[in-house]
Scaffold this active site. Structure first.
Site, PDB file in Angstrom:
ATOM      1  N   GLY A  44      65.122 -29.640  38.624  1.00  0.00           N
ATOM      2  CA  GLY A  44      65.797 -28.410  38.209  1.00  0.00           C
ATOM      3  C   GLY A  44      65.416 -27.990  36.796  1.00  0.00           C
ATOM      4  CB  CYS A  45      65.238 -29.892  33.626  1.00  0.00           C
ATOM      5  SG  CYS A  45      66.982 -30.374  33.600  1.00  0.00           S
ATOM      6  CB  THR A  46      60.417 -29.211  36.046  1.00  0.00           C
ATOM      7  OG1 THR A  46      60.490 -30.529  35.485  1.00  0.00           O
ATOM      8  CG2 THR A  46      58.979 -28.745  36.092  1.00  0.00           C
TER       9      THR A  46
END
Length: 156
Positions: A44-46
């Site tokens: 998700g952060c990527t």
């Protein structure tokens, strides 16, 4: 204390991956997107970081500063930024103190375990240093475009 739109943005002075200190007070006069994310190199952060990367020229064309913040260390930020060609600073908030001031750090639960961590959230700070928009429980993929559109509306 809960932050609301119109409140002064909590001041911060955090190191980026290279050790340079980034201070909110030095960004007066600019729109700032301050986004808090849980961990470098997670799916998700990527997606969220790459969304900001892909729209970065639109942000810079509008003179908007984008800053990512997590509790990861400088080495992790450097690997993450290099791997995904991120053109904006990732700030180190060791211990989550600044995330806490923004209401983005606290008790989380995952697979039955409780731990302290950052909740995905974003703050648009106007050129006067006040909160112009607050996003809680952000969906990573469409977020960068949503923020860009909102800044365009807010700056009219």
């Amino acid at each position: 204390m809960t932050l609301n739109v119109g409140d002064p943005a909590p001041e911060f002075a955090l190191p980026d991956a290279a050790g340079n200190i980034v201070k909110l007070q030095d960004l007066q006069g600019k729109w700032v997107v301050l986004y808090f994310y849980p961990r470098d190199n997670t799916p998700g952060c990527t997606k969220e970081a790459c969304g900001f990367r892909d729209a970065y020229s639109d942000y810079t064309d509008s003179d908007v500063v984008v800053l990512g913040v997590s509790t990861d260390d400088a080495k992790s930020h450097t690997k993450f930024a290099t791997k995904h060609d991120l053109p904006f600073p990732l700030l180190v908030d060791e211990g989550g103190a600044i995330a806490g001031e923004y209401g983005s750090y606290g008790l989380k639960k995952f697979m039955g375990k409780e731990y302290m961590g950052i909740s995905r959230s974003t703050f648009i700070i106007n050129p006067n240093g006040n909160l112009a928009k607050i996003y809680r429980k952000v969906k990573p993929e469409p977020h960068a475009q949503e923020v860009l559109q909102d800044i365009a509306e807010l700056s009219k």
